[in-house]
Design an enzyme around this catalytic site. Structure first.
Site, PDB file in Angstrom:
ATOM      1  N   ALA A 179       0.853  -1.200   0.000  1.00 32.23           N
ATOM      2  CA  ALA A 179       0.000   0.000   0.000  1.00 32.23           C
ATOM      3  C   ALA A 179       0.879   1.237   0.000  1.00 32.23           C
ATOM      4  O   ALA A 179       2.019   1.202   0.459  1.00 32.23           O
ATOM      5  CB  ALA A 179      -0.894  -0.010   1.238  1.00 32.23           C
ATOM      6  N   GLY A 231       0.659  -5.126   1.029  1.00 31.24           N
ATOM      7  CA  GLY A 231      -0.443  -5.229   0.069  1.00 31.24           C
ATOM      8  C   GLY A 231      -0.001  -5.818  -1.254  1.00 31.24           C
ATOM      9  O   GLY A 231      -0.808  -6.409  -1.972  1.00 31.24           O
ATOM     10  N   GLU A 284      -0.284  -9.343  -0.691  1.00 29.67           N
ATOM     11  CA  GLU A 284      -1.710  -9.671  -0.539  1.00 29.67           C
ATOM     12  C   GLU A 284      -2.425  -9.741  -1.889  1.00 29.67           C
ATOM     13  O   GLU A 284      -3.318 -10.561  -2.091  1.00 29.67           O
ATOM     14  CB  GLU A 284      -2.371  -8.672   0.393  1.00 29.67           C
ATOM     15  CG  GLU A 284      -1.896  -8.850   1.829  1.00 29.67           C
ATOM     16  CD  GLU A 284      -2.435  -7.788   2.764  1.00 29.67           C
ATOM     17  OE1 GLU A 284      -2.085  -6.600   2.580  1.00 29.67           O
ATOM     18  OE2 GLU A 284      -3.204  -8.128   3.668  1.00 29.67           O
ATOM     19  N   GLU A 336       3.603  -5.213   7.831  1.00 30.01           N
ATOM     20  CA  GLU A 336       2.672  -4.242   8.399  1.00 30.01           C
ATOM     21  C   GLU A 336       2.878  -4.024   9.897  1.00 30.01           C
ATOM     22  O   GLU A 336       2.750  -2.919  10.397  1.00 30.01           O
ATOM     23  CB  GLU A 336       1.236  -4.665   8.133  1.00 30.01           C
ATOM     24  CG  GLU A 336       0.782  -4.485   6.705  1.00 30.01           C
ATOM     25  CD  GLU A 336       1.137  -5.642   5.802  1.00 30.01           C
ATOM     26  OE1 GLU A 336       2.008  -6.444   6.136  1.00 30.01           O
ATOM     27  OE2 GLU A 336       0.526  -5.729   4.713  1.00 30.01           O
TER      28      GLU A 336
HETATM   29  N1  T1G Z   1       4.513   3.490  -0.099  1.00 26.93           N
HETATM   30  C1  T1G Z   1       4.974   4.667  -0.571  1.00 26.93           C
HETATM   31  N2  T1G Z   1       6.270   4.927  -0.855  1.00 26.93           N
HETATM   32  C2  T1G Z   1       7.149   3.935  -0.607  1.00 26.93           C
HETATM   33  C3  T1G Z   1       6.760   2.673  -0.114  1.00 26.93           C
HETATM   34  C4  T1G Z   1       5.364   2.472   0.140  1.00 26.93           C
HETATM   35  N3  T1G Z   1       4.902   1.323   0.606  1.00 26.93           N
HETATM   36  N4  T1G Z   1       7.872   1.909   0.020  1.00 26.93           N
HETATM   37  C5  T1G Z   1       8.909   2.660  -0.387  1.00 26.93           C
HETATM   38  N5  T1G Z   1       8.476   3.871  -0.770  1.00 26.93           N
HETATM   39  C6  T1G Z   1       9.299   4.962  -1.274  1.00 26.93           C
HETATM   40  C7  T1G Z   1      10.328   5.402  -0.236  1.00 26.93           C
HETATM   41  O1  T1G Z   1       9.744   6.310   0.680  1.00 26.93           O
HETATM   42  C8  T1G Z   1      11.358   6.045  -1.132  1.00 26.93           C
HETATM   43  O2  T1G Z   1      10.818   7.314  -1.507  1.00 26.93           O
HETATM   44  C9  T1G Z   1      11.332   5.187  -2.396  1.00 26.93           C
HETATM   45  O3  T1G Z   1      10.065   4.512  -2.379  1.00 26.93           O
HETATM   46  C10 T1G Z   1      12.437   4.149  -2.393  1.00 26.93           C
HETATM   47  O4  T1G Z   1      12.298   3.430  -1.159  1.00 26.93           O
HETATM   48  C11 T1G Z   1      -2.985  -2.989   3.228  1.00 26.93           C
HETATM   49  C12 T1G Z   1      -1.501  -1.462   4.777  1.00 26.93           C
HETATM   50  C13 T1G Z   1      10.409  -1.666  -0.586  1.00 26.93           C
HETATM   51  C14 T1G Z   1      12.315  -2.553   0.776  1.00 26.93           C
HETATM   52  O5  T1G Z   1       6.176  -1.670   4.570  1.00 26.93           O
HETATM   53  O6  T1G Z   1      10.463  -1.541   3.014  1.00 26.93           O
HETATM   54  O7  T1G Z   1       0.736  -2.658   2.457  1.00 26.93           O
HETATM   55  O8  T1G Z   1      12.481   8.786  -0.334  1.00 26.93           O
HETATM   56  O9  T1G Z   1      14.499   4.240  -0.283  1.00 26.93           O
HETATM   57  O10 T1G Z   1      15.957   0.912   0.191  1.00 26.93           O
HETATM   58  O11 T1G Z   1      -1.832  -4.701   4.278  1.00 26.93           O
HETATM   59  O12 T1G Z   1      11.047   0.920   0.624  1.00 26.93           O
HETATM   60  O13 T1G Z   1      12.822   8.141  -2.715  1.00 26.93           O
HETATM   61  O14 T1G Z   1      10.939   9.701  -2.092  1.00 26.93           O
HETATM   62  O15 T1G Z   1      13.172   2.448   0.941  1.00 26.93           O
HETATM   63  O16 T1G Z   1      15.310  -0.085  -2.093  1.00 26.93           O
HETATM   64  C15 T1G Z   1       3.747  -2.376   3.494  1.00 26.93           C
HETATM   65  C16 T1G Z   1       7.957  -0.320   2.836  1.00 26.93           C
HETATM   66  C17 T1G Z   1       2.939  -1.123   3.421  1.00 26.93           C
HETATM   67  C18 T1G Z   1       7.287  -1.654   2.495  1.00 26.93           C
HETATM   68  C19 T1G Z   1      12.663  -0.699  -0.855  1.00 26.93           C
HETATM   69  N6  T1G Z   1       4.954  -2.200   2.754  1.00 26.93           N
HETATM   70  N7  T1G Z   1       9.073  -0.073   1.960  1.00 26.93           N
HETATM   71  O17 T1G Z   1      13.792  -0.262  -0.123  1.00 26.93           O
HETATM   72  O18 T1G Z   1      14.244   1.936  -1.308  1.00 26.93           O
HETATM   73  S1  T1G Z   1       1.521  -1.260   4.422  1.00 26.93           S
HETATM   74  C20 T1G Z   1       6.097  -1.836   3.374  1.00 26.93           C
HETATM   75  C21 T1G Z   1      10.276  -0.707   2.155  1.00 26.93           C
HETATM   76  C22 T1G Z   1       0.486  -2.266   3.561  1.00 26.93           C
HETATM   77  C23 T1G Z   1      -1.635  -3.542   3.482  1.00 26.93           C
HETATM   78  C24 T1G Z   1      -0.773  -2.645   4.286  1.00 26.93           C
HETATM   79  C25 T1G Z   1      11.387  -0.296   1.239  1.00 26.93           C
HETATM   80  C26 T1G Z   1      11.660  -1.327   0.151  1.00 26.93           C
HETATM   81  P1  T1G Z   1      11.836   8.577  -1.687  1.00 26.93           P
HETATM   82  P2  T1G Z   1      13.601   3.051  -0.342  1.00 26.93           P
HETATM   83  P3  T1G Z   1      14.929   0.607  -0.852  1.00 26.93           P
END
Ligand code: T1G
Length: 701
Positions: free
Chosen positions: A67, A106, A109, A129
């Protein structure tokens, strides 16, 4: 023929196969446009009589990172992610998902709602999450337990850990692995469904009965953790509903998810997630980083060994210089030992370890650093030693080499002035153990060139560290704030709280260890040396607590000497040291203090108010770019509880007005130590928040 339904989602029809491509760089986050595109694509392909199977895949480096975190806390936009997942599950035609790269939350998912899952070798899946204070809210807690064993589902969901492709295949998350690229793998898998060689599963048709004993055991285990955060416990509660019909289970999951969405933990954990990324936004971001293909480390002590290890683990060849022959051999053995440790922990293959060890050299001759791109000194913390060394480096190192000091408080401007190239001098303040702690304070001196700063941040990224830009002052960001709030703890100790009560209060607040236990762990002699260094310039009006000095004078430096504030047995368990308690009593008598009781609440309030006060001054003085940078330092270098998001995020919860009132009340006891920072008073007067300053200064200017 490619038909654009949305910029971020496109469909393509290959014979009987409907391909759906998610293309929303950088990580294919499932924002509103992607969800709308997916819903439209499913609608279009579902209606198309030519299409007999649908295949989803991601463009770029990953299927989807989940997400879009930036939408959290904002009004939801339809279709919501659970609805999109339900449409995939309910699609009359078989839907396949091809996962590659970091497929999290997500994103996974979506794939779980599909009827078969193909993984590429680089796929790393996870439901992180809970690390954001949430739970998988798009069917993950209902579909994963239908696809894999309950124990594995509980482990993956309650820890948020990553699952590599091979393990995902063996668990049953994936049905097959493919060596092809995402699009080709989608076509091949769709073909396999058509020719009947790839079976499909509808999770809604799979019936499971979660074992209540396993659910209860997991809940109990999670409840014993410190801090016992709600998200993992509610995630396990959601899993317990997987025995009900899918529709009902999904409703139960949604209700629990929404409870967490409104929780302060979710705000704090996402602030911590954002802090790690926000700190990269620095004024020098546009400057071209210099290449760093080789490095020299000077000093074979703990810091030099840790820094050398960290550089090697980033793939950078290292030459470690130590003038003392015995020490240089010990240093080499320790660095190799660290690499062996990484192999044991599965963070390094034996082959990589051998290769890295082959790029590691040691010498007693400084001249051997002449050709390296980067030098980091980690020698004795004495300004004369460091300026003398930098004068030598100025004569030895090639033009353009980056000359970095690992000093934890000395003036980097003075060190730079010892060379004819101050523009190439920078502070790289690592935290011990340097190959473990993620924080790196990048200290920018007056004449440091912008490309040096950009190079330092690029190097930090290669080392998987969190670099935070700092100006020059005593202690930079973290140690300056630590030196201040440590005094608040010492004042409470002298005034009547025991060090065990203070530690307990802060551990209940969320710190892994309280300040006195931390001091014992780090070594009491370190603080002692700092206090002795600062004694000549200590303001006469400053209240001084000599308890720690008395303990050090007795030769008790904490864990390393078996005793300090606490006594330590071989298992490392701690009990208050009766001799330390006697010293406390004696110092109270000497100071004429009549000990009074402190509640846990007052201990935390004073400690946190002191930390917030100095953190505010660090921002006000321009040492840190933004409040969120200070949060990052305390989160990644000082064990600040992640679910609170850092001291200035926590300050926004307390409110500037109450903080000012507290400081003014405490100032009646000690007007020197307790002073209201101007910035804090401004925020209190205009109802501002520290986060307003983060937004105002996101580009680091
Ligand atoms: N949403 C929006 N932006 C995101 C993002 C996300 N989920 N993940 C990364 N970014 C942006 C980040 O802020 C950065 O932006 C750029 O992408 C590169 O990321 C319903 C509710 C995937 C392992 O927890 O763990 O799904 O600073 O620098 O080191 O059940 O990003 O360049 O402007 O981290 O290669 C669950 C979170 C969401 C994954 C990549 N997902 N992200 O790491 O690059 S909750 C997460 C990460 C959800 C559902 C629920 C890491 C990465 P900018 P980065 P990276």
């Amino acid at each position: 023929m490619a038909e654009q339904t949305q910029d971020v989602v496109s469909i393509e029809i290959e014979g009987k196969i409907g391909l759906v491509r998610i293309g929303n760089p950088p990580v294919n986050a499932l924002g509103a446009a992607v969800r709308q595109g997916l819903a439209q694509a499913l609608e279009t392909l579902g209606r198309d009589p030519q299409v007999q199977v649908v295949a989803l895949y991601g463009a770029g480096r990953a299927f989807s990172a989940g997400a879009d975190i930036r939408e959290f806390g904002k009004p939801p936009v339809d279709p919501r992610l659970p609805d999109v997942c339900d449409r995939i599950e309910a699609c009359e035609k078989p839907v396949i998902a091809v996962v590659h790269g970091t497929t999290f939350g997500g994103g996974l998912e979506l794939a779980l709602a599909a009827h078969a899952r193909i993984g590429l070798a680089d796929a790393r899946m996870g439901l992180p999450e809970v690390t954001l204070g949430l739970l998988p809210g798009a069917g993950g807690t209902q579909r994963l337990p239908r696809l894999i064993a309950l124990e594995a589902a509980i482990d993956i969901i309650s820890t948020g850990r990553q699952v590599p492709a091979e393990e995902a295949l063996s668990l049953g998350i994936l049905d097959r692995l493919s060596q092809a690229g995402p699009r080709q793998a989608a076509i091949e898998a769709a073909q396999a469904v058509l020719d009947g060689s790839l079976p499909t599963r509808h999770t809604g048709e799979i019936v499971v009965t979660p074992d209540p004993a396993m659910i209860a055991a997991a809940t109990a285990r999670l409840g014993k953790k410190r801090p016992a955060l709600a998200a993992p416990i509610k995630a396990v509660e959601a899993i317990s509903h997987a025995g009900r019909p899918l529709r009902e289970g999904l409703k139960a999951e949604r209700a629990l998810f929404m409870e967490l969405m409104d929780s302060p933990d979710r705000q704090g954990l996402i602030h911590s997630f954002n802090a790690e990324r926000a700190v990269k936004r620095i004024p020098e971001a546009g400057a071209p980083p210099r290449p760093v293909a080789s490095a020299g480390v000077i000093g074979g002590g703990a810091m030099g060994v840790g820094i050398a290890t960290a550089l090697l683990q980033a793939g950078i060849p290292v030459t470690l210089v130590e003038t003392n022959v015995e020490v240089v051999d010990q240093a080499r053995a320790k660095v190799i030992g660290n690499l062996d440790g990484a192999v044991k922990r599965g963070r390094l293959t034996a082959a990589d370890r051998d290769w890295l060890a082959g790029t590691f050299g040691t010498t007693t001759r400084l001249e051997e650093l002449a050709p390296v791109d980067l030098v980091i000194e980690a020698v004795f913390e004495d300004i004369a030693v460091k300026t003398g060394l930098f004068g030598q480096l100025d004569r030895i190192c090639k033009a353009g080499a980056i000359l970095a000091t690992n000093t934890s408080y000395l003036d980097v401007n003075t060190i730079a002035a010892a060379t004819a190239r101050p523009q190439d001098v920078i502070g790289l303040h690592f935290f011990s153990p340097a190959h473990v702690m993620r924080l790196l304070e990048v200290v920018v001196a007056d004449k440091t060139a912008p490309e040096m700063v950009a190079t330092a941040f690029d190097l930090a990224s290669r080392m998987k560290k969190v670099a935070v830009r700092s100006g020059v002052c005593d202690g930079f960001i973290g140690n300056r704030i630590l030196a201040h709030y440590r005094k608040a703890a010492d004042y409470m100790l002298l005034d009547g709280a025991s060090f065990a009560e203070i530690d307990h209060a802060l551990e209940e607040f969320g710190f892994a260890m309280g300040p006195f236990a931390v001091a014992d762990l780090a070594g009491l002699d370190i603080g002692w040396a700092t206090r002795k260094r600062k004694a000549p310039t200590r303001p006469p009006e400053e209240r001084y607590v000599a308890i720690a000095d008395r303990i050090c004078e007795a030769g008790w430096f904490g864990r390393k000497s078996g005793r300090g504030y606490y006594l330590y047995d071989d298992a490392g368990t701690r009990v208050p040291n009766p001799d330390a308690l006697a010293i406390v009593a004696a110092e109270r008598a000497t100071a004429g203090v009549k000990a009074r009781a402190f509640t846990q609440e007052e201990i935390v309030a004073r400690y946190m108010t002191a930390m917030i006060s100095e953190a505010t001054s660090v921002v006000e003085d321009g040492i840190a770019l933004r409040p969120i940078d200070v949060d990052a330092v305390l989160l990644f270098g000082y064990g600040f509880p992640r679910h609170l998001g850092g001291p200035l995020n926590h300050a926004d919860r307390i409110g500037a007005r109450l903080l000012v009132e507290r400081i003014e009340a405490y100032a009646r006891e000690d007007g020197h130590y307790w002073q209201v920072p101007r910035l804090l008073r401004q925020l209190a007067e205009n109802g501002g928040r520290f986060d307003d300053l983060n937004k105002a200064n996101l580009d680091g200017r």
